[in-house]
Design an enzyme around this catalytic site. Structure first.
Site, PDB file in Angstrom:
ATOM      1  N   ARG A  97       0.791  -1.212  -0.171  1.00 42.63           N
ATOM      2  CA  ARG A  97      -0.071  -0.002  -0.032  1.00 42.63           C
ATOM      3  C   ARG A  97       0.759   1.360   0.017  1.00 42.63           C
ATOM      4  O   ARG A  97       0.367   2.368  -0.156  1.00 42.63           O
ATOM      5  CB  ARG A  97      -0.723   0.001   1.370  1.00 42.63           C
ATOM      6  N   TRP A 105       1.634   6.656   5.121  1.00 44.64           N
ATOM      7  CA  TRP A 105       1.767   7.257   3.733  1.00 44.64           C
ATOM      8  C   TRP A 105       1.390   8.551   3.945  1.00 44.64           C
ATOM      9  O   TRP A 105       0.391   8.800   4.060  1.00 44.64           O
ATOM     10  CB  TRP A 105       1.130   6.331   2.625  1.00 44.64           C
ATOM     11  N   ASN A 154      -6.204   5.294   9.208  1.00 41.83           N
ATOM     12  CA  ASN A 154      -5.966   5.433   7.550  1.00 41.83           C
ATOM     13  C   ASN A 154      -6.977   6.225   7.139  1.00 41.83           C
ATOM     14  O   ASN A 154      -8.269   6.015   7.174  1.00 41.83           O
ATOM     15  CB  ASN A 154      -5.945   3.984   6.870  1.00 41.83           C
ATOM     16  N   GLY A 155      -6.463   7.140   6.205  1.00 41.66           N
ATOM     17  CA  GLY A 155      -7.517   8.232   5.583  1.00 41.66           C
ATOM     18  C   GLY A 155      -7.335   9.630   5.908  1.00 41.66           C
ATOM     19  O   GLY A 155      -6.166   9.784   6.302  1.00 41.66           O
ATOM     20  N   GLU A 214      -2.067   1.617 -21.554  1.00 39.62           N
ATOM     21  CA  GLU A 214      -1.469   1.017 -20.561  1.00 39.62           C
ATOM     22  C   GLU A 214       0.041   0.652 -20.401  1.00 39.62           C
ATOM     23  O   GLU A 214       0.516   0.665 -19.316  1.00 39.62           O
ATOM     24  CB  GLU A 214      -2.390  -0.374 -20.535  1.00 39.62           C
ATOM     25  N   LYS A 254      -1.214   1.272  -3.588  1.00 37.85           N
ATOM     26  CA  LYS A 254      -2.001   0.238  -4.150  1.00 37.85           C
ATOM     27  C   LYS A 254      -3.457   0.655  -4.358  1.00 37.85           C
ATOM     28  O   LYS A 254      -4.068   0.176  -5.366  1.00 37.85           O
ATOM     29  CB  LYS A 254      -1.769  -1.193  -3.824  1.00 37.85           C
TER      30      LYS A 254
END
Ligand code: F6R
Length: 613
Positions: A27, A75, A101-102, A487, A608
């Protein structure tokens, strides 16, 4: 994004939390920390900047057995990446300790309120504010953790998943969620929480998904859920079985997940095809709830997705329009949600997402639902946020995808979309039986053709040396080839940091060609027989301006005069060519990344699962 874990039980919490964080490494993170507690003793907080191994080293020095704890890989969003800002955070007297988280959007307003109440802040994080807000309500109303958490939740705006420990409640870990993913699970003598399934897959594959504005508590062998009123809602929660093997999130002898996941594509695609084929070799999407009458009436399809999933959507646009004769609009979910677009009432909205947690995609889906449009989610994670709110779910069976750059999930998305296009085409009598079965057989050949393409990796590896020093790479192609260019360019730029851009080959003359000069590399994709001559002309245009061209084309096509290097892929029905054409581009990005000494699994600044806007 950040990752959170929590544990309560009879085993030592330390290794369980650290292993969980290891599984969430994909992540993305810049620091990590845990709070661990042995029964009534006060929790110990350990934090470390940088790699997880730094935290492991520090934790290993602690010679204690702990029965509960929470952990976090950070992060950075609010505040620099350093030990002070790393989680867990705590109230001044360690009454409440937690990880998050957030993003708490109104954290400044809440911080001002708490500052007026004499709270002091040691970090720059919104998390510390949230922990102290919970502490404030806990002490003010003295009604226990659920009351304090619920009071804080209704005042906080933004997205969060929280795991908390209260001084007065040993052997319990409390949780709450709004917007950010959170799962909880239990075994006979333990209970777990995590941001994502791989973190707990070694212990159990039966999980509860926490819904927004729900909270609860883990105890040894027990999980209890509460709603915003503080009522026990555990009976209403559904236990979801995740059909991923315990070792499927391990490296299994590979050095990097990206390499492993590229290699897993034939099997992943095969599993995905099997899920939609009946014993009579027919396609079945009715079993996911889509009714015949609804499809008969359908005259437009919207596709909403982000990043690679959006690129899969562009391939599908061509295939669905060609096969089923239904017009398709593909929209970046992150943009569509701001548009005042009048949706066609006789339409279907397809949302594509590996994680099922991408906030932008989720919000575009909610917008379609608010317009009365039925939604079909193509997702890899059962029970994820998007799948819980979609009207229909068509899963991809890629297994856990850990590397940040998607490979096998993208390939499985393509295949579900081909199959859905075929199903729709037959349902609407756009193709006859013979053609239907012929095309099904061609899709069934994709796993073998992908395997054959993967096995040609030496050519790609050799070519990769020529890209290591490049600073600019162009990808050109037409139709489905252009979708593959997008891509391919994303793969290359996200893990090698080479500025790579996809251009519709026909657009070169409208501006881009001015960038072509000696030293600039162009990868030209030419798999579409009806367009190949035009793309070859564009290759010649690039070549005659001293640009070096790599042609990516099917066996037997003559591109040697118009290109400097060639990458050949097996012949395949052009409609399904993206499935093989993408393979050498995934490999090229991977090898160039290794040549540059970078880690393909963890590109800088990326995470991710993108659960913030
Ligand atoms: C690129 C990549 C991303 C994702 C995008 C959407 O390699 O993986 O561009 O495709 O962030 O994520 P999901 O599919 O989880 O919605």
């Amino acid at each position: 994004m950040c990752g959170i874990v929590g544990y309560v039980g009879k085993n030592d919490a330390k290794p369980i939390l650290l292993n969980g964080l290891k599984k969430l490494e994909y992540r993305g993170y810049d620091s990590a920390g845990i709070a661990i507690r042995n029964n009534l003793e006060l929790p110990v907080i350990v934090k470390a900047e940088g790699k997880l191994v730094n935290l492991v080293e520090k934790t290993n020095k602690l010679n204690i057995f702990t029965t509960s704890g929470v952990g976090h890989s950070r992060w950075a969003t609010h505040g620099k990446s350093n030990e002070t800002n790393a989680h867990p955070h705590h109230s001044d007297d360690y009454n409440v300790i937690g990880v998050h988280n957030g993003i708490i959007e109104n954290y400044q307003e809440l911080k001002d309120k708490l500052t007026n109440k004499k709270y002091k802040f040691y970090s720059e994080t919104d998390t510390e504010v949230m922990i102290k807000l919970i502490d404030y309500y806990y002490k003010k109303y003295k009604l226990g953790p659920i009351d304090a958490i619920n009071k804080a939740i209704v005042r906080a705006r933004g997205s969060y998943a929280l795991a908390l420990m209260f001084k007065d409640y040993p052997n319990q870990v409390w949780f709450a969620k709004n917007g950010s993913p959170l799962i909880v699970a239990k075994s006979d003598d333990s209970a777990y929480l995590a941001s994502d399934v791989p973190a707990i897959l070694n212990y159990t594959n039966k999980v509860y998904y926490v819904n927004d504005l729900e909270c609860g508590v883990l105890e040894a062998g027990k999980v209890t859920f509460y709603d915003l009123n503080g009522d026990d809602i555990t009976d209403k929660k559904e236990l979801v079985t995740i059909d991923w093997k315990a070792d499927s999130a391990d490296l299994g002898g590979f050095e990097y997940y990206m390499d492993k996941e590229i290699a897993e594509q034939p099997e992943a695609i095969q599993n995905t095809i099997n899920a939609y084929l009946t014993a009579e070799n027919k396609l079945d999407f009715h079993s996911i709830g889509i009714k015949q009458e609804y499809l008969n009436d359908l005259d437009e399809i919207y596709i909403f997705a982000c990043g690679s999933a959006y690129h899969a959507g562009i391939v599908a646009q061509h295939v669905i329009e060609d096969l089923a004769g239904v017009n398709v609009r593909v929209e970046l979910a992150s943009e569509f949600k701001y548009r005042n677009y009048k949706m066609n009432p006789k339409s279907l909205a397809i949302v594509i997402s590996q994680s099922g947690e991408t906030k932008d995609t989720y919000e575009a889906m909610l917008k379609a639902k608010a317009n009365g449009i039925k939604t079909l989610a193509i997702c890899n994670v059962k029970g994820s946020t998007i799948t819980r709110d979609a009207d229909f779910n068509a899963y991809t069976y890629a297994g856990p995808e850990i590397a940040v750059a998607t490979t096998k999930a993208y390939s499985c998305q393509l295949v579900v979309l081909y199959l859905f296009a075929l199903f729709l085409a037959r349902t609407k009598y756009r193709i006859n039986k013979e053609n239907y079965y012929k095309l099904i057989d061609e899709v069934k050949q994709i796993p073998a053709l992908v395997k054959e393409t993967i096995d040609r990796k030496e050519n790609v590896q050799r070519l990769s040396a020529r890209f290591t020093e490049k600073t600019n790479v162009f990808f050109i192609g037409r139709g489905i080839d252009y979708a593959v260019c997008m891509e391919g360019a994303l793969k290359l730029k996200e893990i090698t940091y080479i500025n790579s851009n996809a251009y519709a080959a026909g657009e070169l003359k409208h501006g881009t060609i001015s960038l072509i000069q000696k030293g600039v590399a162009t990868i030209a994709i030419a798999t579409q027989p009806t367009l190949i001559e035009k793309t070859v002309s564009n290759m010649v245009e690039v070549k005659s301006r001293d640009g070096s061209v790599v042609a990516l084309t099917n066996d037997g096509n003559n591109v040697e005069q118009s290109s400097k290097y060639q990458l050949y892929i097996p012949k395949i029905n052009p409609m399904f060519a993206a499935s093989v054409a993408i393979i050498p581009l995934q490999q090229l990005s991977y090898y160039v990344c290794l040549n540059k000494g970078l880690n393909p699994d963890k590109p800088r600044n990326l995470a991710k699962s993108v659960t913030v806007e």
